[in-house]
Motif scaffolding. Structure first.
Motif, PDB file in Angstrom:
ATOM      1  N   SER C 128       0.826  -1.202   0.000  1.00  0.00           N
ATOM      2  CA  SER C 128       0.000   0.000   0.000  1.00  0.00           C
ATOM      3  C   SER C 128       0.862   1.254   0.000  1.00  0.00           C
ATOM      4  N   MET C 129       2.027   1.195   0.653  1.00  0.00           N
ATOM      5  CA  MET C 129       2.922   2.360   0.602  1.00  0.00           C
ATOM      6  C   MET C 129       3.387   2.627  -0.817  1.00  0.00           C
ATOM      7  N   ALA C 130       3.701   1.514  -1.555  1.00  0.00           N
ATOM      8  CA  ALA C 130       4.158   1.679  -2.929  1.00  0.00           C
ATOM      9  C   ALA C 130       2.978   1.877  -3.877  1.00  0.00           C
ATOM     10  N   GLU C 131       1.775   1.920  -3.307  1.00  0.00           N
ATOM     11  CA  GLU C 131       0.552   2.104  -4.087  1.00  0.00           C
ATOM     12  C   GLU C 131       0.400   1.054  -5.170  1.00  0.00           C
ATOM     13  N   ILE C 132       0.741  -0.184  -4.815  1.00  0.00           N
ATOM     14  CA  ILE C 132       0.489  -1.307  -5.718  1.00  0.00           C
ATOM     15  C   ILE C 132      -0.881  -1.861  -5.360  1.00  0.00           C
ATOM     16  N   PRO C 133      -1.824  -1.876  -6.295  1.00  0.00           N
ATOM     17  CA  PRO C 133      -3.147  -2.399  -5.959  1.00  0.00           C
ATOM     18  C   PRO C 133      -3.093  -3.912  -5.754  1.00  0.00           C
ATOM     19  N   PHE C 134      -3.919  -4.402  -4.835  1.00  0.00           N
ATOM     20  CA  PHE C 134      -3.927  -5.839  -4.583  1.00  0.00           C
ATOM     21  C   PHE C 134      -4.519  -6.561  -5.777  1.00  0.00           C
ATOM     22  N   SER C 135      -3.840  -7.633  -6.171  1.00  0.00           N
ATOM     23  CA  SER C 135      -4.273  -8.342  -7.370  1.00  0.00           C
ATOM     24  C   SER C 135      -3.763  -9.757  -7.300  1.00  0.00           C
ATOM     25  N   PHE C 136      -3.998 -10.476  -8.363  1.00  0.00           N
ATOM     26  CA  PHE C 136      -3.432 -11.804  -8.536  1.00  0.00           C
ATOM     27  C   PHE C 136      -1.935 -11.800  -8.247  1.00  0.00           C
ATOM     28  N   TRP C 137      -1.255 -10.755  -8.763  1.00  0.00           N
ATOM     29  CA  TRP C 137       0.209 -10.745  -8.661  1.00  0.00           C
ATOM     30  C   TRP C 137       0.702 -10.483  -7.251  1.00  0.00           C
ATOM     31  N   LEU C 141       3.314 -12.905  -5.380  1.00  0.00           N
ATOM     32  CA  LEU C 141       4.558 -12.437  -4.775  1.00  0.00           C
ATOM     33  C   LEU C 141       4.665 -12.886  -3.326  1.00  0.00           C
ATOM     34  N   GLY C 142       3.560 -12.746  -2.600  1.00  0.00           N
ATOM     35  CA  GLY C 142       3.555 -13.184  -1.208  1.00  0.00           C
ATOM     36  C   GLY C 142       3.881 -14.663  -1.086  1.00  0.00           C
ATOM     37  N   HIS C 143       3.251 -15.469  -1.930  1.00  0.00           N
ATOM     38  CA  HIS C 143       3.473 -16.907  -1.861  1.00  0.00           C
ATOM     39  C   HIS C 143       4.894 -17.280  -2.254  1.00  0.00           C
ATOM     40  N   ALA C 144       5.394 -16.652  -3.330  1.00  0.00           N
ATOM     41  CA  ALA C 144       6.751 -16.977  -3.783  1.00  0.00           C
ATOM     42  C   ALA C 144       7.751 -16.717  -2.661  1.00  0.00           C
ATOM     43  N   THR C 145       7.509 -15.661  -1.873  1.00  0.00           N
ATOM     44  CA  THR C 145       8.435 -15.303  -0.802  1.00  0.00           C
ATOM     45  C   THR C 145       8.672 -16.472   0.158  1.00  0.00           C
ATOM     46  N   PHE C 146       7.596 -17.129   0.560  1.00  0.00           N
ATOM     47  CA  PHE C 146       7.833 -18.213   1.522  1.00  0.00           C
ATOM     48  C   PHE C 146       7.988 -19.577   0.859  1.00  0.00           C
ATOM     49  N   CYS C 147       7.768 -19.669  -0.466  1.00  0.00           N
ATOM     50  CA  CYS C 147       7.982 -20.947  -1.154  1.00  0.00           C
ATOM     51  C   CYS C 147       9.453 -21.161  -1.520  1.00  0.00           C
ATOM     52  N   ILE C 148      10.210 -20.051  -1.614  1.00  0.00           N
ATOM     53  CA  ILE C 148      11.612 -20.172  -2.022  1.00  0.00           C
ATOM     54  C   ILE C 148      12.342 -21.163  -1.121  1.00  0.00           C
ATOM     55  N   VAL C 149      12.057 -21.084   0.183  1.00  0.00           N
ATOM     56  CA  VAL C 149      12.823 -21.889   1.138  1.00  0.00           C
ATOM     57  C   VAL C 149      12.665 -23.384   0.877  1.00  0.00           C
ATOM     58  N   PHE C 213      -3.731 -11.099   3.733  1.00  0.00           N
ATOM     59  CA  PHE C 213      -3.210  -9.728   3.707  1.00  0.00           C
ATOM     60  C   PHE C 213      -2.874  -9.254   2.309  1.00  0.00           C
ATOM     61  N   THR C 214      -2.507 -10.186   1.421  1.00  0.00           N
ATOM     62  CA  THR C 214      -2.033  -9.742   0.111  1.00  0.00           C
ATOM     63  C   THR C 214      -3.089  -9.903  -0.979  1.00  0.00           C
ATOM     64  N   ALA C 215      -4.238 -10.500  -0.641  1.00  0.00           N
ATOM     65  CA  ALA C 215      -5.284 -10.626  -1.648  1.00  0.00           C
ATOM     66  C   ALA C 215      -6.253  -9.454  -1.508  1.00  0.00           C
ATOM     67  N   GLY C 216      -6.765  -9.024  -2.611  1.00  0.00           N
ATOM     68  CA  GLY C 216      -7.774  -7.974  -2.550  1.00  0.00           C
ATOM     69  C   GLY C 216      -9.141  -8.606  -2.360  1.00  0.00           C
ATOM     70  N   GLN C 217      -9.949  -8.488  -3.387  1.00  0.00           N
ATOM     71  CA  GLN C 217     -11.291  -9.059  -3.307  1.00  0.00           C
ATOM     72  C   GLN C 217     -11.320 -10.522  -3.722  1.00  0.00           C
ATOM     73  N   GLN C 218     -10.178 -11.016  -4.190  1.00  0.00           N
ATOM     74  CA  GLN C 218     -10.199 -12.376  -4.734  1.00  0.00           C
ATOM     75  C   GLN C 218     -10.138 -13.423  -3.632  1.00  0.00           C
ATOM     76  N   SER C 219     -10.726 -14.573  -3.901  1.00  0.00           N
ATOM     77  CA  SER C 219     -10.677 -15.677  -2.953  1.00  0.00           C
ATOM     78  C   SER C 219      -9.897 -16.837  -3.525  1.00  0.00           C
ATOM     79  N   THR C 220      -8.834 -17.220  -2.827  1.00  0.00           N
ATOM     80  CA  THR C 220      -8.228 -18.507  -3.133  1.00  0.00           C
ATOM     81  C   THR C 220      -9.062 -19.548  -2.393  1.00  0.00           C
ATOM     82  N   LEU C 221      -8.791 -20.802  -2.652  1.00  0.00           N
ATOM     83  CA  LEU C 221      -9.578 -21.848  -2.008  1.00  0.00           C
ATOM     84  C   LEU C 221      -9.477 -21.776  -0.472  1.00  0.00           C
ATOM     85  N   PRO C 222      -8.277 -21.601   0.080  1.00  0.00           N
ATOM     86  CA  PRO C 222      -8.204 -21.459   1.539  1.00  0.00           C
ATOM     87  C   PRO C 222      -8.998 -20.256   2.063  1.00  0.00           C
TER      88      PRO C 222
END
Lengths: 316, 332, 271
Positions: C128-137, C141-149, C213-222
């Motif tokens: 939100s500080m960088a004014e990136i709207p919440f989206s699929f991406w 990005l959030g998921h990739a961050t913790f999947c790298i490990v 926290f990183t999804a906007g209006q979209q719903s993933t299955l969880p």
């Protein structure tokens, strides 16, 4: 045989790829930089940057009237964090984390011990998968399963009624702190689900630690006339301790940060995770939310420091 | 004959560690050259400098007259037989051997034929379809050799090639390597810590210690005339006569070496040198008796033919040797 | 003598271990039972009757399909990103001796070591500080961050098993860096990457805390499930979805196990 080589240094026949390869070979640090740049840019700059930005916000405060963030350095938010209600939340969460850790260790130990010591061949595989599958199966589904189990009309009530122990459950639920309307809205329920969900995280490091204990050490103790209890207390437990501490890092940290389990199965009183969620969401108080996140970080920092001194990291 | 490998004052320092320090050497084309020394003496680093896995921090390297610095390993017509053989576990034996030709773009049929020839050469003709994991240590070693030789390298580097084999196999491979080298005429450079191996196989030996070459010469020279105490100790078991005895014998050097088998346990003949001492120990070694004689506090080992009588411990004895057997040494 | 005594386990231990394992598995098995219950309004046990009708109902629910599709898309792309970044990190750390590799390992593990809520809020406020709207991406990005490990752990373990001389041997035989990567490194780390990728997929497919926290209006299955958990509207459909989720996550775990069973461990503790 084919004569391939005329010159001593073989001329490049692979074009740009070959030239690039030569360049990287001559400048290995350039290759290293190219390889590390993307992950480091993401994790080191964006992710760590976000964390610091969040922590920084805890030193700002929120204007009570406008609800806007006041970007001036202040400890006001931390004073707010230390208010009685919030301290209550912190204390509640830490005590829950502590007893969840204790209970996980108690349940995990026999499983880990059996898997490390006695299970062989296909039993070993069975134990391994038996721990891995619950670990990796869906977190929400696991919580959901307990919602089914602990519901008033669910399996626990049914079972206790069958064996005529319904009164025991009622007596337990009428107790002050741990009781409640039904198990699914009591601390007892929260506690059971926490233990259930984090249990595999405790088993694996204990098993790893026990697998490093030579079998003859336990034999030596019993050969020297040690009773099983003595062997456990003086030989097995000290050797498994690094594993238990390593596992407790997970159970402790996960309990401190969770906000979904107490929300779905538990009373209306908040845990740290829920407080953070509420402060950043409905209350819109990012500074206080940020200050709340500092609590688990500080606790875990201290915890990790102690764990490291006990050598628990070797068991991770 | 031209020079295959030239080291001109080559150094390889890792921080403060001088793995290789000012090495000069010249290996002739077609030579079987051994680099002998204890672990950490710099011999393996020299091999890696030739292969291109390391770059010198000082000095100059030439391979067949071409500058080697800055040339990657994959552009040198030098191939290596690794100590652990380094066979590719996911490839069949045939694909392992054909790998070098494959990456150079040789056609499938041609490289298969070449690889089969190479396997026949190392006496493993029907092993092409197996995996490295199914082979014994000795067989893997042969595959590693075939994999390197199929590329027709100008120089073949061998890093402790026989180290992992048992004694009998090692002796057999020594013979085979020697024969192979003679028939192919390729320059072989091999690294070993086993002096017996170096002495029996090499045309010339460089003895390494502390990153420097202590002595470079034919096996006979190195064995009979060690230039330094280190060489005397490491290659065989020469006696090192201290300054006191050297002076007595009229040698104009601080130390001198003397091989045990050059010494007789009898009064000197004509033109021979002699020393008087007492027998302090002896032991039976099969073909010879090893007798230790104490001469003014210096212990001198004598290899006396087993047919001769051994004097009792404590009895006085005169030892003698030809003057030319006494070799002055350079350093302390 | 040793094995003899070790193979006889005390009865008490056997019971405790078996009870522990049962405690871990019975709740998951119950999910399977509930998917077939005829009861709609409560979690009544035992189910008054069994039916397969809810599978058809769930099948015809567009919101379930939308959530499932989104989850699969997010997990696929997050896994792909994690595969690239995790492998790069692992290669850099294992193939060179450079200072700071400890730091890199710590950095990679951090997104999983810290409670998910911290990662979630940090990313949210950064977006939100960088004014990136919440989206699929932003979800990806959030998921990739913790999947790298997960990828990193698997790849590092395998890289450690490739002896350095294999790479040198390849170069010695005339293969340049790219050829060596293609013909030697890739075939040797392939299964580890596949296993890491499967685990990353499972991790992403199941993730809810960071996603909220990183999804906007979209719903993933969880997220869809979480909403159902908080405000149950369609219990039978939730039951069916829960069962499907269990099955979907089991497959990659079993797959990853079979790919890595000889030698290195699945990075289970690193979840």
């Amino acid at each position: 045989m084919t004569a391939v080589v005329e010159h001593i240094t073989i001329p490049d026949r692979r074009g740009p790829a070959g030239r690039l390869s030569d360049f990287f070979w001559k400048h290995p640090h350039v290759l290293l930089t190219v390889m590390l740049a993307p992950p480091l840019l993401w994790l080191g700059v964006v992710y760590i940057g976000s964390l610091f930005a969040l922590l920084l916000q805890s030193f700002f405060s929120i204007d009570d009237f406008s609800g806007l963030i006041n970007y001036e350095f202040t400890f006001a938010t931390y004073r707010q964090l230390l208010s009685e209600t919030n301290l209550d939340i912190i204390l509640r969460t830490v005590s829950m984390a502590a007893i969840v850790t204790l209970a996980s260790a108690l349940i995990a130990f026999p499983i880990a011990y059996y898997a490390a010591r006695y299970a062989q061949g296909k039993w070993k595989v069975l134990f391994y998968l038996g721990i891995m599958l619950p670990l990796w199966s869906s977190y929400l589904v696991k919580i959901y399963a307990w919602k089914l189990i602990l519901a008033k009309e669910g399996i626990v009530t049914w079972f206790l009624a069958k064996v005529h122990l319904q009164w025991l459950l009622d007596a337990w639920l009428s107790l002050p702190v741990v009781g409640g309307n039904s198990l699914s809205v009591s601390y007892t329920g929260t506690f059971i689900v926490f233990v259930y969900v984090w249990l595999p995280f405790m088993i694996l490091p204990i098993q790893a630690a026990l697998e490093r204990v030579p079998g003859n050490l336990i034999e030596a103790s019993s050969d020297l006339g040690g009773t099983p209890a003595q062997t456990f207390r003086h030989v097995l437990f000290p050797l498994a301790l690094p594993g238990i501490v390593a596992g407790s890092i997970f159970t402790f940290s996960l309990t401190l940060g969770d906000y979904i389990i107490p929300q779905i199965i538990g009373s209306s009183r908040l845990f740290i995770g829920q407080a953070v969620y509420a402060q950043q969401g409905t209350a819109g108080n990012i500074p206080l939310a940020a200050a709340f996140t500092v609590v688990p970080i500080v606790i875990m920092g201290a915890y990790l420091y102690m764990a490291k001194r006990m050598g628990a990291f070797d068991a991770l | 004959m031209s020079t295959a490998v030239l080291f001109d004052n080559v150094s390889r320092h890792f921080g403060a560690v001088r793995a290789v320090d000012g090495v000069n050497l010249e290996i002739a084309e077609g030579e079987f050259f051994a680099m002998l020394g204890p672990s950490g003496s710099g011999k393996t680093t020299c091999l890696r400098l030739m292969a291109g896995f390391e770059q010198p921090t000082g000095g100059h390297i030439e391979i067949f007259g071409e500058t080697a610095e800055g040339v990657p390993p994959y552009r040198r017509s030098v191939n290596t037989v690794f100590q652990d053989y380094a066979l590719f576990p996911h490839l069949s034996i045939l694909d392992n051997v054909a790998y070098g030709l494959m990456v150079k773009g040789v056609g499938r049929e041609e490289r298969r034929r070449a690889a089969e020839d190479a396997l026949a050469m190392v006496k493993l003709p029907s092993y092409g379809s197996r995996r490295p994991g199914q082979l014994s240590g000795g067989q893997r070693q042969r595959v590693a050799l075939a994999r390197a030789l199929v590329n027709k390298p100008k120089v073949l580097l061998l890093d402790e090639p026989l180290g992992a084999l048992d004694l009998k196999l090692r002796e057999q491979m020594q013979e085979e390597l020697k024969t192979l080298q003679k028939s192919l005429g390729i320059t072989f450079v091999f690294v070993t810590h086993d002096q017996g191996e170096a002495l029996s196989m090499a045309d010339r030996i460089a003895v390494f210690n502390d990153g420097r070459i202590q002595q470079l010469g034919s096996p006979e020279e190195v064995y009979k005339q060690p230039k330094t105490r280190f060489v005397a100790d490491f290659v065989g078991s020469s006696n090192v006569l201290p300054a006191k005895l050297c002076q007595k014998l009229g040698v104009r050097s601080a130390y001198a070496s003397l091989r045990p088998e050059a010494i007789l346990l009898s009064p000197p003949g004509e033109g021979a040198l002699s020393l008087n001492g007492t027998v302090s120990a002896h032991s039976f070694l099969g073909a010879v008796n090893r007798v230790v004689v104490d001469v003014d506090g210096a212990r001198i080992a004598v290899a006396s033919p087993a047919a001769l009588a051994v004097p009792n411990v404590g009895s006085p004895v005169t030892i003698s040797f030809a003057a030319h057997e006494l070799h002055p040494m350079e350093d302390a | 003598m040793r094995s003899d005594r070790l193979n006889r386990s005390p009865l008490g231990l056997k019971i405790a271990a078996a009870a522990g394992l049962a405690f871990m598995h019975v709740p998951i098995l119950l999910i399977f039972l509930y998917a077939f219950t005829t009861e709609e309004k409560s979690y009544q046990f035992p189910p008054p009757g069994l039916t397969t009708q809810w599978f058809a109902v769930a099948w015809n629910r567009p919101d379930v399909w939308a959530a499932l599709t989104l989850s699969v898309k997010v997990a696929s792309i997050a896994t792909a990103v994690a595969l690239v970044l995790g492998t790069l990190c692992a290669a850099a750390v294992s193939q060179t001796r450079f200072f700071g590799r400890e730091t890199i390992s710590l950095l990679v593990i951090l997104p999983i070591a810290l409670p998910g809520i911290i990662t979630g809020i940090a990313l949210r406020s950064a977006f939100s500080m960088a004014e990136i709207p919440f989206s699929f991406w932003t979800i990806v990005l959030g998921h990739a961050t913790f999947c790298i490990v997960v990828v990193y752990n698997n790849a590092v373990a395998r890289f450690r098993r490739i002896s350095g001389s294999l790479i040198e041997a390849s170069m010695d035989l005339g293969a340049d860096g790219f050829q060596t990567f293609r013909y030697i490194i890739l075939p040797n780390i392939g299964t580890a990457l596949l296993a890491g990728g499967m685990l990353a997929f499972a991790l992403s497919f199941d993730e809810v805390i960071v996603t909220t926290f990183t999804a906007g209006q979209q719903s993933t299955l969880p997220i869809w499930m979480l909403e159902e958990l908080i405000r149950p509207r369609q219990r039978p459909v939730t039951n069916v979805v829960a069962m499907i989720v269990v099955l979907v996550t089991f497959l990659p775990i079993l797959g990853a196990y079979y790919l890595t069973r000889d030698g290195d461990q699945i990075a289970g503790g690193g979840k």
